[in-house]
Design a protein around this motif. Structure first.
Motif, mmCIF file in Angstrom:
data_model
loop_
_atom_site.group_PDB
_atom_site.id
_atom_site.type_symbol
_atom_site.label_atom_id
_atom_site.label_comp_id
_atom_site.label_asym_id
_atom_site.label_seq_id
_atom_site.Cartn_x
_atom_site.Cartn_y
_atom_site.Cartn_z
ATOM 1 N N ALA A 267 0.825 -1.206 0.000
ATOM 2 C CA ALA A 267 0.000 0.000 0.000
ATOM 3 C C ALA A 267 0.861 1.258 0.000
ATOM 4 N N VAL A 268 1.982 1.218 0.712
ATOM 5 C CA VAL A 268 2.909 2.351 0.717
ATOM 6 C C VAL A 268 3.527 2.533 -0.662
ATOM 7 N N LEU A 269 3.896 1.426 -1.290
ATOM 8 C CA LEU A 269 4.497 1.508 -2.620
ATOM 9 C C LEU A 269 3.503 2.037 -3.640
ATOM 10 N N ALA A 270 2.241 1.613 -3.563
ATOM 11 C CA ALA A 270 1.227 2.084 -4.507
ATOM 12 C C ALA A 270 1.031 3.590 -4.403
ATOM 13 N N GLU A 271 1.084 4.121 -3.191
ATOM 14 C CA GLU A 271 0.917 5.566 -3.019
ATOM 15 C C GLU A 271 2.112 6.346 -3.551
ATOM 16 N N MET A 272 3.290 5.735 -3.546
ATOM 17 C CA MET A 272 4.485 6.447 -3.964
ATOM 18 C C MET A 272 4.704 6.419 -5.471
ATOM 19 N N ILE A 273 4.103 5.447 -6.170
ATOM 20 C CA ILE A 273 4.339 5.357 -7.612
ATOM 21 C C ILE A 273 3.103 5.707 -8.428
ATOM 22 N N ASP A 274 1.984 6.064 -7.783
ATOM 23 C CA ASP A 274 0.816 6.424 -8.580
ATOM 24 C C ASP A 274 0.967 7.832 -9.142
ATOM 25 N N ASP A 275 0.037 8.221 -9.991
ATOM 26 C CA ASP A 275 0.160 9.485 -10.713
ATOM 27 C C ASP A 275 -0.024 10.701 -9.811
ATOM 28 N N ASN A 276 -0.928 10.625 -8.850
ATOM 29 C CA ASN A 276 -1.218 11.767 -7.982
ATOM 30 C C ASN A 276 -1.355 11.251 -6.553
ATOM 31 N N SER A 277 -0.293 11.381 -5.780
ATOM 32 C CA SER A 277 -0.322 10.892 -4.402
ATOM 33 C C SER A 277 -1.158 11.773 -3.487
ATOM 34 N N LEU A 278 -1.498 12.992 -3.922
ATOM 35 C CA LEU A 278 -2.296 13.894 -3.098
ATOM 36 C C LEU A 278 -3.785 13.640 -3.222
ATOM 37 N N SER A 279 -4.200 12.861 -4.189
ATOM 38 C CA SER A 279 -5.616 12.587 -4.378
ATOM 39 C C SER A 279 -6.098 11.553 -3.378
ATOM 40 N N VAL A 280 -7.346 11.713 -2.920
ATOM 41 C CA VAL A 280 -7.922 10.751 -1.992
ATOM 42 C C VAL A 280 -8.371 9.491 -2.714
ATOM 43 N N PHE A 281 -8.567 9.579 -4.028
ATOM 44 C CA PHE A 281 -9.026 8.433 -4.802
ATOM 45 C C PHE A 281 -7.837 7.557 -5.188
ATOM 46 N N PRO A 282 -7.929 6.251 -4.955
ATOM 47 C CA PRO A 282 -6.830 5.354 -5.342
ATOM 48 C C PRO A 282 -6.762 5.215 -6.856
ATOM 49 N N GLN A 283 -5.557 5.214 -7.394
ATOM 50 C CA GLN A 283 -5.359 5.047 -8.832
ATOM 51 C C GLN A 283 -4.804 3.684 -9.184
ATOM 52 N N MET A 284 -4.487 2.885 -8.167
ATOM 53 C CA MET A 284 -4.021 1.518 -8.376
ATOM 54 C C MET A 284 -4.798 0.600 -7.455
ATOM 55 N N LEU A 285 -5.107 -0.573 -7.956
ATOM 56 C CA LEU A 285 -5.929 -1.518 -7.201
ATOM 57 C C LEU A 285 -5.046 -2.405 -6.341
ATOM 58 N N LEU A 286 -5.421 -2.533 -5.074
ATOM 59 C CA LEU A 286 -4.791 -3.485 -4.167
ATOM 60 C C LEU A 286 -5.717 -4.684 -4.023
ATOM 61 N N THR A 287 -5.233 -5.846 -4.362
ATOM 62 C CA THR A 287 -6.055 -7.048 -4.307
ATOM 63 C C THR A 287 -5.305 -8.171 -3.617
ATOM 64 N N GLU A 288 -6.053 -9.019 -2.938
ATOM 65 C CA GLU A 288 -5.476 -10.204 -2.305
ATOM 66 C C GLU A 288 -5.855 -11.470 -3.051
ATOM 67 N N ARG A 289 -6.533 -11.331 -4.181
ATOM 68 C CA ARG A 289 -7.001 -12.479 -4.947
ATOM 69 C C ARG A 289 -6.074 -12.739 -6.131
ATOM 70 N N PRO A 290 -5.450 -13.912 -6.221
ATOM 71 C CA PRO A 290 -4.605 -14.211 -7.379
ATOM 72 C C PRO A 290 -5.388 -14.309 -8.677
ATOM 73 N N ASP A 291 -6.666 -14.729 -8.630
ATOM 74 C CA ASP A 291 -7.440 -14.813 -9.869
ATOM 75 C C ASP A 291 -7.725 -13.432 -10.438
ATOM 76 N N ARG A 292 -8.005 -12.459 -9.580
ATOM 77 C CA ARG A 292 -8.222 -11.094 -10.066
ATOM 78 C C ARG A 292 -6.920 -10.485 -10.572
ATOM 79 N N PHE A 293 -5.825 -10.794 -9.903
ATOM 80 C CA PHE A 293 -4.523 -10.303 -10.333
ATOM 81 C C PHE A 293 -4.184 -10.849 -11.717
#
Length: 505
Positions: A222-248
């Motif tokens: 989650a820390v890495l996703a916030e650091m490499i997304d396009d706009n870290s200041l936005s409250v909306f997530p720009q990358m999906l965090l998933t725990e499901r290998p089928d969705r991945f």
């Protein structure tokens, strides 16, 4: 002073760096042992053993597999001649064995669970990788549970997670690139994508963002996703965090890019559009009519959770004329004993709901469930009887809180919880004009966002009519042959778009 560069750390050192600037292995055993002690600060779990005639074995306890150490390394040292590092390397029955003359490589190996074997008089050391990583067993998904579909989730082991992915995607086109991030943690991060599907530009973008990180430590994805997304200041997530290998894997097959962090049970998928946060992997397993109904229900719950309470505050504060006449009398009776204005009443109940939700999440499981249910009933009943709030607002707040749980993404659910508060405040000061101001601000903000350079509001902006039908509704699978334009995939089609004609008997 120039800041420390990540490339100067032992595990991030480029193998193509000039060797004349690197310290080499000492030939004398005493000097070699002392150099290892100095580099590792001589920890108590540093084990040093000597074997005749002139071999020294060094490793860190609890990082190596004891059974492999005893049966494969120590037994080989006692039963076979070991005159040179090359002969010693060939004598060991270990899959991963290397020889190096660089001290920095030896240090990297020992802190990653390898055993160092040094022979007196030789400026090389043999590195045998017998690392033992403790990890929990595979379990069912906790945050993305579903009724129909696979019931397995990622765990904290990077090797286990990659094996799960390769079980789904049995193809040589699955690319796996490992990167070390963190000067002190040296966390292993794996970049995964499908060769021939993923856009080269997006892959290079993610690779460059990962390589440019100069961090002291990296613990979770989650820390890495916030650091490499396009706009870290936005409250909306720009990358999906998933725990499901089928969705991945489904995302990889659509041309998306995945990132897995060692020690984290959540994987990153990008790019991601706004509407995809309201789609579940179970939608693919249901009939398209049922999946469409569920998707529409989630989107309706999003608007209900965000705007129902502000609408109540605005109507009671400025716009009584929008309330049906049949509701005026019970609404007036419900608020007769409430001394607070609607905005204060709504914010008070919203804060109480958030306190109950946070307390139930932090307490142990059984106690947390009891607090959430009993606390909500007791506090709600007591608040109505004490005249602090009206029973109608209590129902509205409960519906809003319930609707916020329908989002399949926990990150998007947190966004819904947060943006409700400023909209309530604007509704309390300016009524419906404040709500429309909030709607315009959120809409403009979403239209300006991007995920790896792709439009965040795709396929609505820029408009793609053919893809709109498969975003809000779930089209029948034979009509979903084309991959989403969001990923800019090299291969546009998953299968032949021509419909399969049934054979007549």
């Amino acid at each position: 002073m120039k800041p420390f560069n990540q490339n100067q750390s032992p595990t991030a050192m480029n193998s193509e760096a000039p060797t004349e600037n690197l310290e080499t292995i000492a030939q004398a055993q005493d000097h070699f042992i002392q150099s290892i002690k100095d580099a590792t600060n001589n920890p108590d779990d540093l084990i040093i053993q000597s074997f005749p005639p002139n071999i020294t074995l060094i490793y860190i306890d609890n990082l190596v597999d004891d059974q492999t150490l005893n049966n494969n390394i120590i037994a080989d040292l006692q039963n076979k001649p070991n005159d040179t590092p090359e002969i010693l390397m060939a004598a060991l029955s270990i899959p991963e064995v290397t020889v190096t003359s660089l001290l920095i490589k030896a240090i990297e190996g020992i802190i990653n669970g390898s055993v160092l074997l040094h022979i007196e008089g030789y400026p090389q050391v043999v590195i045998a990788n017998i690392a033992s990583r403790e990890s929990r067993a595979l379990s069912t998904p906790e945050n993305e549970s579903q009724v129909i579909g696979t019931q397995v989730a990622f765990n904290e082991s990077l090797s286990t997670n990659i094996s799960l992915i390769r079980r789904y995607i049995v193809s040589p086109d699955l690319c796996n690139e490992k990167i070390k991030i963190g000067r002190r943690t040296n966390t292993a991060v794996t970049l995964l994508y499908m060769n021939g599907l993923a856009s080269d530009q997006m892959v290079n973008t993610v690779r460059q963002r990962l390589a440019s990180l100069d961090l002291d430590a990296l613990i979770d994805s989650a820390v890495l996703a916030e650091m490499i997304d396009d706009n870290s200041l936005s409250v909306f997530p720009q990358m999906l965090l998933t725990e499901r290998p089928d969705r991945f894997c489904d995302g990889l097959l659509d041309g998306k890019i995945g990132v897995i962090v060692d020690g984290s049970s959540m994987a990153i998928i990008c790019p991601q559009s706004f509407t995809e946060f309201f789609q579940s992997q179970e939608d693919q397993n249901l009939r398209w009519q049922i999946a469409t109904f569920v998707r529409l229900l989630r989107l309706a719950a999003f608007f209900l959770s965000v705007y129902l309470t502000p609408f109540y505050v605005a109507a009671l504060t400025f716009h009584y004329e929008v309330i049906p006449q049949a509701f005026l009398v019970p609404l007036s009776e419900s608020r007769a004993l409430v001394p607070f204005p609607p905005i204060f009443e709504a914010l008070l109940l919203e804060i109480i709901i958030e306190l109950l939700r946070e307390a139930s999440a932090r307490l142990p499981t059984k106690i947390g469930q009891t607090i959430g249910i009993v606390g909500g009933i007791v506090i709600g009943t007591a608040a109505v009887q004490a005249g602090i709030t009206s029973n109608i607002l209590l129902i509205i707040i409960a519906l809003s809180a319930l609707a916020s749980f329908t989002s399949p993404s926990y990150m998007m659910g947190n966004v819904i919880r947060l943006i409700r508060f400023p909209i309530i405040i604007l509704a309390g000061f300016w009524g419906f004009y404040g709500i429309m101001l909030a709607v315009c601000f959120i809409l403009v903000h979403l239209l300006r966002q991007s995920s790896l350079g792709a439009p965040y509001m795709s396929p609505f902006y820029p408009p793609r009519l053919k893809e709109m039908r498969d975003s809000i509704i779930r089209m029948p699978i034979p009509l979903t042959a084309k991959r989403p334009a969001l990923t800019r995939s090299k291969d546009d089609y998953k299968f032949d778009p021509e419909p399969i004609k049934p054979k007549k008997s």
